[in-house]
Enzyme design. Sequence first.
Site, PDB file in Angstrom:
ATOM      1  N   LYS A  43      27.227  -5.294 -20.368  1.00 48.76           N
ATOM      2  CA  LYS A  43      27.622  -4.189 -19.486  1.00 48.76           C
ATOM      3  C   LYS A  43      28.839  -4.677 -18.722  1.00 48.76           C
ATOM      4  O   LYS A  43      28.815  -4.842 -17.498  1.00 48.76           O
ATOM      5  CB  LYS A  43      26.435  -3.830 -18.566  1.00 48.76           C
ATOM      6  N   ASP A  49      15.623  -8.328 -23.568  1.00 47.21           N
ATOM      7  CA  ASP A  49      14.222  -7.954 -23.353  1.00 47.21           C
ATOM      8  C   ASP A  49      14.064  -6.453 -23.562  1.00 47.21           C
ATOM      9  O   ASP A  49      13.147  -5.992 -24.255  1.00 47.21           O
ATOM     10  CB  ASP A  49      13.801  -8.346 -21.934  1.00 47.21           C
TER      11      ASP A  49
HETATM   12  C1  IPM Z   1       9.001 -10.561 -23.984  1.00 46.24           C
HETATM   13  C2  IPM Z   1       8.104 -10.262 -22.817  1.00 46.24           C
HETATM   14  C3  IPM Z   1       8.288 -11.360 -21.790  1.00 46.24           C
HETATM   15  C4  IPM Z   1       9.729 -11.313 -21.316  1.00 46.24           C
HETATM   16  C5  IPM Z   1       7.332 -11.325 -20.609  1.00 46.24           C
HETATM   17  C6  IPM Z   1       5.891 -11.318 -21.051  1.00 46.24           C
HETATM   18  C7  IPM Z   1       7.597 -12.456 -19.658  1.00 46.24           C
HETATM   19  O1  IPM Z   1       8.375  -9.004 -22.302  1.00 46.24           O
HETATM   20  O2  IPM Z   1       8.837 -11.618 -24.616  1.00 46.24           O
HETATM   21  O3  IPM Z   1       9.878  -9.751 -24.285  1.00 46.24           O
HETATM   22  O4  IPM Z   1      10.058 -10.556 -20.379  1.00 46.24           O
HETATM   23  O5  IPM Z   1      10.532 -12.035 -21.878  1.00 46.24           O
HETATM   24 MG    MG Z   2       9.775  -7.909 -23.445  1.00 47.23          MG
END
Ligand code: IPM
Ligand code: MG
Length: 376
Positions: free
Chosen positions: A187, A244
């Site tokens: 971004k 994520d």
């Molecule tokens: C992922 C999950 C994790 C993250 C969590 C469980 C900490 O959402 O592996 O994508 O945010 O990385």
């Molecule tokens: Mg995740």
Amino acid sequence: MTRSHSIAVLPGDGIGPEVVSCALQVLDAAEARHGFTTERREYAAGAGHYLETGELFAAVEEELRDADAILFGSMGDPRVTPGILERGFILEMRQRFQQAANVRPVRLYPGVPTPIADLTPERCELVIVRENTEGAYVGRGSTVHAGTPHAVAMQESLNTRAGIERVVDFSFRLALGRRRRLTLCHKTNILVAAGQLWQQVVAELGERYPEVEVDYVHVDAMCFHLPLTPERFDVVVTDNLFGDIITDLGAVIQGGLGVATSANLNLDGTAPSMFEAIHGSAPDIAGTGTANPAGAILSLALMLGHLGEGEAARAVEAATVEVLGGLPALAGPAMGLSTGEIGSRIADLVRSGEASAELVPDSLLGTLAALPASRR
Ligand code: IPM
Ligand code: MG
């Protein structure tokens, strides 16, 4: 001499133990068929263990360090305050073991239903590489005037040249073994400081990889292009938080969290890499036999590729795809088969060697080949 690999197994919480037990059954079959062995050590970790002992990642760090690879189930439980296990175990492992690249393939497999109308497997075969140790995930920040109307919360995102370089270089190498296209997702129009550093690194490293075509897409636009024109992407590299978010979108496109998988790769051989499904512990359905073990079994396939067992990796993927394609639904009782039954069918196909290799798109071979070799 028979090839042997040492594997640390962390089943974790909720549906983790069920899906990992399926993956281990498939691993037994792969060993029998493909002529290697594994030495497996299982570790108690997760909510139950934490509630009993107060222990988090630090308690197993040194033991896990010796493994060639880690197979991880899932972690999380309503009895534990959200964030404790996520930060104290999962993020701690990614950071302490410098698992710098979180590789998340987005593949629509033949016969697998997708919510995107008219999408075909040929059009959906990409890999998202998420930076896995920095960005907003360093957990730095501060709060002032907490609990008052003047509360101030500062949350930092850390971006280092070295951290970006290693994941971008890996992504270029991955793209070289595939369709030779790398897209940076960020971004840059708003997160100017971090965005500039990411763009500079991609431009500089790109000179070393003239065969790879480089592209840029803002993360919001990515949420539009990814479902509608996934064929536009081969390898996408992005920061931790954007990665994520867009990989959950990727999972939906390929049929849901039940089939999405990931490799958390240490790129310099200093610590083991970790392989996990993307789904969480789903405590609401734990023990009901309605979880789909495909994500965990496909993470086993990625692990086998990483351990140099490429043939077994392809066989496991092909068998999983064959069984998935025959399911009426990808999750819940509508799957028609229980978690264990799906695992056994996949294991049987791996053992007999009867799964059709044609079900696996060729470009996965490039994906596996570009994964850095394990430490042995
Ligand atoms: C992922 C999950 C994790 C993250 C969590 C469980 C900490 O959402 O592996 O994508 O945010 O990385
Ligand atoms: Mg995740």
